[in-house]
Design a protein around this motif. Structure first.
Motif, PDB file in Angstrom:
ATOM      1  N   SER A  82       2.956  15.864  -3.170  1.00 62.02           N
ATOM      2  CA  SER A  82       3.213  16.762  -4.297  1.00 62.02           C
ATOM      3  C   SER A  82       4.180  17.891  -3.963  1.00 62.02           C
ATOM      4  CB  SER A  82       1.893  17.349  -4.801  1.00 62.02           C
ATOM      5  OG  SER A  82       1.256  18.123  -3.789  1.00 62.02           O
ATOM      6  N   SER A  83       4.054  18.483  -2.782  1.00 58.37           N
ATOM      7  CA  SER A  83       4.908  19.620  -2.439  1.00 58.37           C
ATOM      8  C   SER A  83       6.376  19.222  -2.311  1.00 58.37           C
ATOM      9  CB  SER A  83       4.430  20.285  -1.141  1.00 58.37           C
ATOM     10  OG  SER A  83       4.390  19.354  -0.082  1.00 58.37           O
ATOM     11  N   ASP A  84       6.637  17.944  -2.060  1.00 53.69           N
ATOM     12  CA  ASP A  84       8.023  17.479  -1.951  1.00 53.69           C
ATOM     13  C   ASP A  84       8.694  17.355  -3.322  1.00 53.69           C
ATOM     14  OD1 ASP A  84       7.865  17.288   0.802  1.00 53.69           O
ATOM     15  OD2 ASP A  84       7.319  15.168   0.774  1.00 53.69           O
ATOM     16  N   VAL A  85       7.882  17.053  -4.347  1.00 54.35           N
ATOM     17  CA  VAL A  85       8.441  16.812  -5.682  1.00 54.35           C
ATOM     18  C   VAL A  85       8.056  17.917  -6.667  1.00 54.35           C
ATOM     19  CG1 VAL A  85       8.544  14.322  -5.340  1.00 54.35           C
ATOM     20  CG2 VAL A  85       6.476  15.333  -6.323  1.00 54.35           C
ATOM     21  N   HIS A  86       7.342  18.926  -6.157  1.00 53.45           N
ATOM     22  CA  HIS A  86       6.968  20.109  -6.949  1.00 53.45           C
ATOM     23  C   HIS A  86       6.216  19.742  -8.226  1.00 53.45           C
ATOM     24  CE1 HIS A  86       9.418  22.338  -4.135  1.00 53.45           C
ATOM     25  NE2 HIS A  86      10.447  21.541  -4.399  1.00 53.45           N
ATOM     26  N   THR A  87       5.356  18.758  -8.081  1.00 52.37           N
ATOM     27  CA  THR A  87       4.515  18.304  -9.184  1.00 52.37           C
ATOM     28  C   THR A  87       3.190  17.836  -8.600  1.00 52.37           C
ATOM     29  OG1 THR A  87       6.489  17.484 -10.326  1.00 52.37           O
ATOM     30  CG2 THR A  87       4.368  16.763 -11.179  1.00 52.37           C
ATOM     31  N   ILE A  88       2.090  18.228  -9.229  1.00 54.73           N
ATOM     32  CA  ILE A  88       0.785  17.857  -8.702  1.00 54.73           C
ATOM     33  C   ILE A  88      -0.004  17.021  -9.708  1.00 54.73           C
ATOM     34  CG2 ILE A  88       0.594  19.840  -7.142  1.00 54.73           C
ATOM     35  CD1 ILE A  88      -1.166  21.223  -9.193  1.00 54.73           C
ATOM     36  N   LEU A 122       0.825  -1.204   0.000  1.00 52.01           N
ATOM     37  CA  LEU A 122       0.000   0.000   0.000  1.00 52.01           C
ATOM     38  C   LEU A 122       0.862   1.257   0.000  1.00 52.01           C
ATOM     39  CD1 LEU A 122      -2.621  -1.097   2.694  1.00 52.01           C
ATOM     40  CD2 LEU A 122      -2.555  -1.669   0.250  1.00 52.01           C
ATOM     41  N   TYR A 123       0.475   2.205  -0.860  1.00 53.50           N
ATOM     42  CA  TYR A 123       1.221   3.450  -0.991  1.00 53.50           C
ATOM     43  C   TYR A 123       0.260   4.634  -1.046  1.00 53.50           C
ATOM     44  CZ  TYR A 123       4.932   0.225  -2.294  1.00 53.50           C
ATOM     45  OH  TYR A 123       5.842  -0.810  -2.289  1.00 53.50           O
ATOM     46  N   GLY A 124       0.814   5.820  -0.807  1.00 55.24           N
ATOM     47  CA  GLY A 124       0.032   7.046  -0.890  1.00 55.24           C
ATOM     48  C   GLY A 124       0.579   7.964  -1.963  1.00 55.24           C
ATOM     49  N   LEU A 125      -0.330   8.659  -2.653  1.00 53.29           N
ATOM     50  CA  LEU A 125       0.039   9.649  -3.663  1.00 53.29           C
ATOM     51  C   LEU A 125      -0.960  10.790  -3.569  1.00 53.29           C
ATOM     52  CD1 LEU A 125       1.784  10.479  -6.098  1.00 53.29           C
ATOM     53  CD2 LEU A 125       0.134   9.276  -7.561  1.00 53.29           C
ATOM     54  N   SER A 126      -0.502  11.933  -3.052  1.00 57.49           N
ATOM     55  CA  SER A 126      -1.468  12.980  -2.729  1.00 57.49           C
ATOM     56  C   SER A 126      -0.940  14.373  -3.020  1.00 57.49           C
ATOM     57  CB  SER A 126      -1.849  12.890  -1.246  1.00 57.49           C
ATOM     58  OG  SER A 126      -2.974  13.689  -0.973  1.00 57.49           O
ATOM     59  N   ASN A 127      -1.862  15.241  -3.452  1.00 64.43           N
ATOM     60  CA  ASN A 127      -1.570  16.658  -3.583  1.00 64.43           C
ATOM     61  C   ASN A 127      -1.759  17.318  -2.225  1.00 64.43           C
ATOM     62  OD1 ASN A 127      -1.214  16.278  -6.302  1.00 64.43           O
ATOM     63  ND2 ASN A 127      -3.092  17.306  -6.931  1.00 64.43           N
ATOM     64  N   ILE A 150       4.100  12.883 -11.670  1.00 65.01           N
ATOM     65  CA  ILE A 150       4.071  12.509 -10.250  1.00 65.01           C
ATOM     66  C   ILE A 150       3.810  11.009 -10.082  1.00 65.01           C
ATOM     67  CG2 ILE A 150       1.612  12.976  -9.819  1.00 65.01           C
ATOM     68  CD1 ILE A 150       2.513  14.253  -7.129  1.00 65.01           C
ATOM     69  N   PHE A 151       3.055  10.429 -11.016  1.00 63.14           N
ATOM     70  CA  PHE A 151       2.840   8.979 -10.979  1.00 63.14           C
ATOM     71  C   PHE A 151       4.145   8.250 -11.300  1.00 63.14           C
ATOM     72  CE2 PHE A 151      -1.301  10.811 -11.897  1.00 63.14           C
ATOM     73  CZ  PHE A 151      -2.143  10.108 -11.055  1.00 63.14           C
TER      74      PHE A 151
END
Length: 231
Positions: free
Chosen positions: A145-151, A116-121, A157-158
């Protein structure tokens, strides 16, 4: 290969399940703070929809300097300077709670061997919220998103998530409440489920969720959809 055979192959190879956060694993609503402040639910709703501009929130989620963003919006709407400041000082109080029933869903998936993973803006404020609820402890990793500067729905981001945890799109299922994000994941070959939008009451949002909060029928239906997808 028939459609049925293709689906069977997909289910047999699924290993990873990726969750969005807001309105999927947790529920936040700034009106929990702004309704008492303005002494009006309607005014709090108006403030959320007219002052807290979507483009401004996207700047926070993409990792722009938080203090600078707050100051810029205060300059634009000086009459609401104090209320805008609360988007910083009271952000954690926007948390309504874990989405009812979702903690059990994650437990069941982990027990069946899924990763299980998370991917969030979200801005960096999500880390403060994560200290308040336990559901995030059930994840093996995440991309904020804020860590990788992509939303989302930017496909990059995927790809960042897949690369960081050495995942393949064909072995992954993504769950999100926004159709645009679902479409972006599908374009990369990731299987998807669109999460429903439970109709929580004003009282539930103001009072917050507890361990005894009833599971909304929409989430019960989602659990059935998920079970069928992974059967």
């Amino acid at each position: 290969m028939s459609v049925t055979a293709a689906r069977k192959t997909l289910k047999e190879t699924m290993k990873n399940i990726i969750f969005d956060y807001g309105d999927v694993l947790i529920k936040t609503d700034c009106r929990r703070v702004y309704a008492p402040y303005f002494k009006s639910w309607d005014k709090a709703t108006w403030f959320r929809e007219n002052i807290l501009e979507p483009e401004w929130i996207s700047r926070l989620d993409i990792g722009d300097d938080y203090a600078s963003c707050i100051a810029a919006l205060q300059k634009k709407y000086p009459d609401y300077s104090d209320a805008i400041a609360m988007y910083d000082t009271r952000f954690c109080d926007f948390l309504v709670g874990e989405m009812p029933g979702m903690s059990h869903v994650l437990d069941a998936l982990r027990a069946e061997g899924y990763h299980l993973y998370g991917l969030s803006n979200y801005s960096h404020k999500i880390y403060d919220i994560q200290q308040r609820v336990r559901i995030f402890h059930k994840l093996e990793g995440q991309i904020i998103s804020s860590d990788v500067h992509t939303i989302k729905p930017d496909r990059r981001i995927f790809r960042i998530l897949l690369a960081k945890y050495d995942l393949t799109a064909e072995e992954s299922l993504f769950i999100d409440d926004r159709p645009a994000n679902i479409s972006a994941a599908r374009a990369l070959g990731i299987s998807t489920i669109l999460f429903p939008a439970p109709a929580f009451t004003r009282q539930q949002i103001i009072q917050g969720f507890t361990s005894g909060t009833a599971v909304p029928p929409e989430i019960t239906q989602f659990k059935k959809m998920l079970k069928e997808a992974l059967r």
